[in-house]
Design a protein around this motif. Sequence first.
Motif, mmCIF file in Angstrom:
data_model
loop_
_atom_site.group_PDB
_atom_site.id
_atom_site.type_symbol
_atom_site.label_atom_id
_atom_site.label_comp_id
_atom_site.label_asym_id
_atom_site.label_seq_id
_atom_site.Cartn_x
_atom_site.Cartn_y
_atom_site.Cartn_z
ATOM 1 N N LEU A 395 0.858 -1.186 0.000
ATOM 2 C CA LEU A 395 0.000 0.000 0.000
ATOM 3 C C LEU A 395 0.895 1.237 0.000
ATOM 4 N N SER A 396 1.476 1.488 -1.150
ATOM 5 C CA SER A 396 2.390 2.606 -1.354
ATOM 6 C C SER A 396 1.902 3.393 -2.573
ATOM 7 N N PHE A 397 1.512 4.651 -2.361
ATOM 8 C CA PHE A 397 0.839 5.411 -3.405
ATOM 9 C C PHE A 397 1.548 6.721 -3.732
ATOM 10 N N LEU A 398 1.528 7.077 -5.013
ATOM 11 C CA LEU A 398 1.937 8.401 -5.463
ATOM 12 C C LEU A 398 0.698 9.294 -5.424
ATOM 13 N N TYR A 399 0.802 10.397 -4.691
ATOM 14 C CA TYR A 399 -0.327 11.296 -4.428
ATOM 15 C C TYR A 399 0.026 12.655 -5.025
ATOM 16 N N GLN A 400 -0.666 13.042 -6.098
ATOM 17 C CA GLN A 400 -0.322 14.277 -6.788
ATOM 18 C C GLN A 400 -1.461 15.298 -6.716
ATOM 19 N N THR A 401 -1.070 16.559 -6.857
ATOM 20 C CA THR A 401 -2.040 17.645 -6.919
ATOM 21 C C THR A 401 -1.346 18.855 -7.524
ATOM 22 N N SER A 402 -2.084 19.952 -7.658
ATOM 23 C CA SER A 402 -1.473 21.169 -8.195
ATOM 24 C C SER A 402 -0.714 21.904 -7.095
ATOM 25 N N THR A 403 0.228 22.743 -7.509
ATOM 26 C CA THR A 403 1.070 23.470 -6.566
ATOM 27 C C THR A 403 0.288 24.605 -5.919
ATOM 28 N N ASN A 404 0.116 24.520 -4.609
ATOM 29 C CA ASN A 404 -0.632 25.513 -3.854
ATOM 30 C C ASN A 404 -0.418 25.221 -2.377
ATOM 31 N N SER A 405 -0.212 26.241 -1.567
ATOM 32 C CA SER A 405 0.143 26.004 -0.168
ATOM 33 C C SER A 405 -0.941 25.268 0.600
ATOM 34 N N VAL A 406 -2.202 25.573 0.329
ATOM 35 C CA VAL A 406 -3.287 24.868 1.016
ATOM 36 C C VAL A 406 -3.302 23.403 0.609
ATOM 37 N N GLN A 408 -0.764 21.633 -0.585
ATOM 38 C CA GLN A 408 0.398 20.945 -0.029
ATOM 39 C C GLN A 408 0.217 20.694 1.468
ATOM 40 N N GLY A 409 -0.447 21.624 2.156
ATOM 41 C CA GLY A 409 -0.759 21.407 3.560
ATOM 42 C C GLY A 409 -1.711 20.238 3.745
ATOM 43 N N THR A 410 -2.720 20.148 2.872
ATOM 44 C CA THR A 410 -3.665 19.027 2.940
ATOM 45 C C THR A 410 -2.961 17.711 2.642
ATOM 46 N N GLN A 411 -2.077 17.720 1.633
ATOM 47 C CA GLN A 411 -1.309 16.508 1.334
ATOM 48 C C GLN A 411 -0.547 16.016 2.558
ATOM 49 N N ALA A 412 0.113 16.934 3.251
ATOM 50 C CA ALA A 412 0.915 16.547 4.414
ATOM 51 C C ALA A 412 0.038 15.956 5.518
ATOM 52 N N LEU A 413 -1.130 16.554 5.719
ATOM 53 C CA LEU A 413 -2.052 16.036 6.731
ATOM 54 C C LEU A 413 -2.550 14.641 6.364
ATOM 55 N N VAL A 414 -2.949 14.467 5.102
ATOM 56 C CA VAL A 414 -3.464 13.168 4.665
ATOM 57 C C VAL A 414 -2.369 12.106 4.722
ATOM 58 N N LYS A 415 -1.155 12.478 4.323
ATOM 59 C CA LYS A 415 -0.043 11.524 4.398
ATOM 60 C C LYS A 415 0.137 11.014 5.821
ATOM 61 N N ASP A 416 0.078 11.908 6.794
ATOM 62 C CA ASP A 416 0.233 11.500 8.193
ATOM 63 C C ASP A 416 -0.924 10.603 8.637
ATOM 64 N N MET A 417 -2.140 10.976 8.233
ATOM 65 C CA MET A 417 -3.309 10.175 8.610
ATOM 66 C C MET A 417 -3.238 8.777 8.004
ATOM 67 N N TRP A 418 -2.827 8.694 6.753
ATOM 68 C CA TRP A 418 -2.749 7.384 6.094
ATOM 69 C C TRP A 418 -1.600 6.542 6.656
ATOM 70 N N SER A 419 -0.546 7.214 7.127
ATOM 71 C CA SER A 419 0.564 6.441 7.711
ATOM 72 C C SER A 419 0.106 5.684 8.954
ATOM 73 N N GLN A 420 -0.946 6.185 9.596
ATOM 74 C CA GLN A 420 -1.463 5.544 10.806
ATOM 75 C C GLN A 420 -2.234 4.261 10.510
ATOM 76 N N GLU A 424 1.824 3.979 2.797
ATOM 77 C CA GLU A 424 2.969 4.832 2.471
ATOM 78 C C GLU A 424 2.585 5.772 1.336
ATOM 79 N N VAL A 425 3.009 7.023 1.440
ATOM 80 C CA VAL A 425 2.618 8.027 0.453
ATOM 81 C C VAL A 425 3.826 8.809 -0.031
ATOM 82 N N GLU A 426 3.949 8.922 -1.352
ATOM 83 C CA GLU A 426 4.914 9.840 -1.960
ATOM 84 C C GLU A 426 4.136 11.030 -2.491
ATOM 85 N N LEU A 427 4.523 12.235 -2.074
ATOM 86 C CA LEU A 427 3.816 13.442 -2.459
ATOM 87 C C LEU A 427 4.446 14.083 -3.687
#
Length: 568
Positions: A395-406, A408-420, A424-427
């Motif tokens: 369960l290792s995923f590439l997680y992409q989105t457009s460049t934007n601070s909000v 990227q902040g959401t990506q970081a939060l989701v990555k932490d939640m999914w790690s629990q 595994e997430v690559e942003l």
Amino acid sequence: MKKLHLVLAASAAAFAFSGAPAMAERGTDGDLKIIFWQAVSTMNPYLSGGTKEVYAASMVIEPLARYDETGGLVPMLAAEIPTVENGGVAEDLKSITWKLKPDLKWSDGTPVTANDAVFTWKYCTAPDGGCAQGAYFEGVTNVEAVDDQTIKVSFADAKPYPYSAFVGAQSPLIQEAQFKDCLGIKAPECTSANFGPIGTGPFVVNEFKPNDVVTFTANQNYRDASKPAFASVTLKGGGDAASAARSVLETGEFDYAWNMQVEPEILAQMMAAGKGQLVTAFGTQVERIDLNAFAVDPSLGDKRSTAEAGPHPALSDPAVRRALSIAIDREIIDEAGYGEAGQPTCNILPAPDIYVSTNVDWCLTQDIEGANKLLDDAGWVMGSDGVRAKDGVRLSFLYQTSTNSVRQGTQALVKDMWSQIGVEVELRNIAASVFFGGDPASPDTFQKFYADVQMYTNNFDGTDPEKYMAAWMCDKIPSPANGWQGENIVRYCNPEYDALVAELGRTSDLNERAAIAIKLNDMLSNDGAQIPLIHRGQLSAHSVTLEGVKMNAWDSELWNVADWSRKK
């Protein structure tokens, strides 16, 4: 939230357009400066599903009718809104007939005729054309020119809500003379036409620099001789949402900034300068995470992210999709990135009120324990590295989105939640001009979806969801065969879903239509086609010197730019 009332049941008088008072003289207010931090890559909305392209193009090319700031239909190129009562909609609901306003001209001075509408339909439905707005023509069997001023659209079945083709900013008329050699596979090759369409709107393209700047001048053949007030428009692209907001709210360098996806506390600080104001409206915009139904391993080559690649080795498991959703704390994401401009949701279809489902609210409460149990029961075993695996698939995923601070902040939060839960997430983030650009040669577009999961927002024109829900039909999946166009980005394919969309198209009773739309919404959420996150208000900023702005969540935000003026 304004509830939808079927237009067929309303009187024609309800659609009378009430614009701003007529201005003294065209072009007296100089240059209008607009900034889109997501730069525009084409002026042809039929070749891009990106909001930035649709909005920019709406200043130049127009539909027969569009939606005002209340969600009501108003005529644009049409003389009036057809209804059963005025004879414009057939009694059997199998056709709608539009009358053009008299003496309409394209910006090159040639007359607008019904043949241009016929051609637009042929353009979007041409084989191998990859029209990004194909859902607008779902169920249309023919478009004919009864005479130069009369357009008849026929449907395969009775269409209780016939306002799809040529309605809204995503379905404008294009000029046959300009695009006649651009059908099908040739469509992306017509650079001159795609970058500078001849239109009927208040402005014409002066110069187009892809992913950079578009300059416009007032259309001297615009149907209202006193409009637009501005002689020109400069539409600057690029940068980020925060700098775009600052250029209006703090420095006053620009007059209008679209899509203020900026942390609430930062916007509050900028507002203190007194140079601009925020405008917002809640419509149908939902920030969501797409889960790719197809395998995306780079070793698959040209088959990657297509049906030929086969099902995704992990995301094809319903337990995985469900676990990913309930592991997310949407309240935290909303508080960190959206504040009053957002609210957690489990719905892809969040409005109008009559279409809002409460059946999928299971996703609103974060449940890490429940997500772990789902994965345990499904045989996904936690490894020593903290990542689950099953039959050699991690369960290792590439997680992409457009460049934007909000984002990227959401990506970081989701990555932490999914790690629990052992995921595994690559942003990865991609410039918005590329991500939403629709270039079939680019590997980085959201349509091509060369990632396991991706995040963005989407919405639809107007208040009726029929054409929007049609976007998840099996035949709307992007692929090499259609130039990677098509609205079904997640590659969802369910014959039961397709049948329900067809049923919606045949249903006239408003409550019954709502019940079907809710079923469609629930199917998407329960099947895990997508993970809805936040129902977003559309938030933009404009200078305190700019008048006439009517924030519109149901159409292009620039829908009434002809009425904008500089405060004297």
